[in-house]
Design a protein around this motif. Sequence first.
Motif, PDB file in Angstrom:
ATOM      1  N   ASP A  79     115.791 108.969 101.088  1.00  0.00           N
ATOM      2  CA  ASP A  79     114.601 108.222 100.745  1.00  0.00           C
ATOM      3  C   ASP A  79     113.815 107.641 101.769  1.00  0.00           C
ATOM      4  O   ASP A  79     112.604 107.565 101.689  1.00  0.00           O
ATOM      5  CB  ASP A  79     115.255 107.342  99.773  1.00  0.00           C
ATOM      6  CG  ASP A  79     113.996 106.521  98.972  1.00  0.00           C
ATOM      7  OD1 ASP A  79     113.162 107.430  98.192  1.00  0.00           O
ATOM      8  OD2 ASP A  79     113.961 105.064  98.920  1.00  0.00           O
TER       9      ASP A  79
ATOM     10  N   ARG B 164     117.309 113.979  98.535  1.00  0.00           N
ATOM     11  CA  ARG B 164     117.679 112.594  98.300  1.00  0.00           C
ATOM     12  C   ARG B 164     118.265 112.612  96.396  1.00  0.00           C
ATOM     13  O   ARG B 164     119.367 111.905  96.305  1.00  0.00           O
ATOM     14  CB  ARG B 164     116.448 111.767  97.972  1.00  0.00           C
ATOM     15  CG  ARG B 164     116.684 110.076  97.298  1.00  0.00           C
ATOM     16  CD  ARG B 164     115.457 109.444  97.007  1.00  0.00           C
ATOM     17  NE  ARG B 164     115.060 110.274  96.049  1.00  0.00           N
ATOM     18  CZ  ARG B 164     113.648 110.179  95.631  1.00  0.00           C
ATOM     19  NH1 ARG B 164     112.838 109.353  96.018  1.00  0.00           N
ATOM     20  NH2 ARG B 164     113.128 110.741  94.609  1.00  0.00           N
TER      21      ARG B 164
ATOM     22  N   VAL C 230     112.845 114.723  99.050  1.00  0.00           N
ATOM     23  CA  VAL C 230     112.947 114.008  97.884  1.00  0.00           C
ATOM     24  C   VAL C 230     114.136 114.790  97.169  1.00  0.00           C
ATOM     25  O   VAL C 230     115.012 114.105  96.483  1.00  0.00           O
ATOM     26  CB  VAL C 230     111.594 113.931  97.180  1.00  0.00           C
ATOM     27  CG1 VAL C 230     111.900 113.962  95.429  1.00  0.00           C
ATOM     28  CG2 VAL C 230     110.863 113.207  97.673  1.00  0.00           C
TER      29      VAL C 230
ATOM     30  N   GLN D 242     109.908 108.514 102.475  1.00  0.00           N
ATOM     31  CA  GLN D 242     108.647 107.441 102.515  1.00  0.00           C
ATOM     32  C   GLN D 242     107.955 107.697 103.662  1.00  0.00           C
ATOM     33  O   GLN D 242     106.702 107.337 103.440  1.00  0.00           O
ATOM     34  CB  GLN D 242     109.297 106.018 102.362  1.00  0.00           C
ATOM     35  CG  GLN D 242     109.885 105.731 100.768  1.00  0.00           C
ATOM     36  CD  GLN D 242     110.436 104.473 100.670  1.00  0.00           C
ATOM     37  OE1 GLN D 242     110.414 103.536 101.624  1.00  0.00           O
ATOM     38  NE2 GLN D 242     111.025 104.319  99.549  1.00  0.00           N
TER      39      GLN D 242
END
Length: 147
Positions: free
Chosen positions: A60, A90, A87, A64
């Motif tokens: 994550d 994750r 993503v 970001q």
Amino acid sequence: TRRGREPFAREVTVGRGQALALDADLVPTGRRRAVPYVLGGASVLTAATIATIVLAVVRDGQAQDLRDQIRAGDASPEVANAFDNQVASRDTYVTASWIAGSAALVTTAVGLGLLLFDHPSAEGARVVPISASVTSTSATVGVSGSF
């Protein structure tokens, strides 16, 4: 009887005023012997849960960072692909965390159930006669089996 142990029974003959000492090795029940393995499995599942949570948090954070590059407006299409991959990775780790965590809770509950509800009954103890003799003044019975 003792919780978590096989019951012990033995037929004995004691004369008047005679003291008799019995040493009964109370063998653990199958449930009690299974508890360390079940709780060990729960520990492994808990470790797997923690590991997948850590990996999900790492992925994550990486996602970001890539999102920040995309929002800055100067990111290449490869950055967008890397973001999508982070993503997806994750989300896979989050799903694995839920599955492993749920399995750890269920396995722990089973192990504790085996430990707490292991109450053997004295009815489970068997005394099996193998020989008997009866006279007008006495009776004798020999027994054999698991005591």
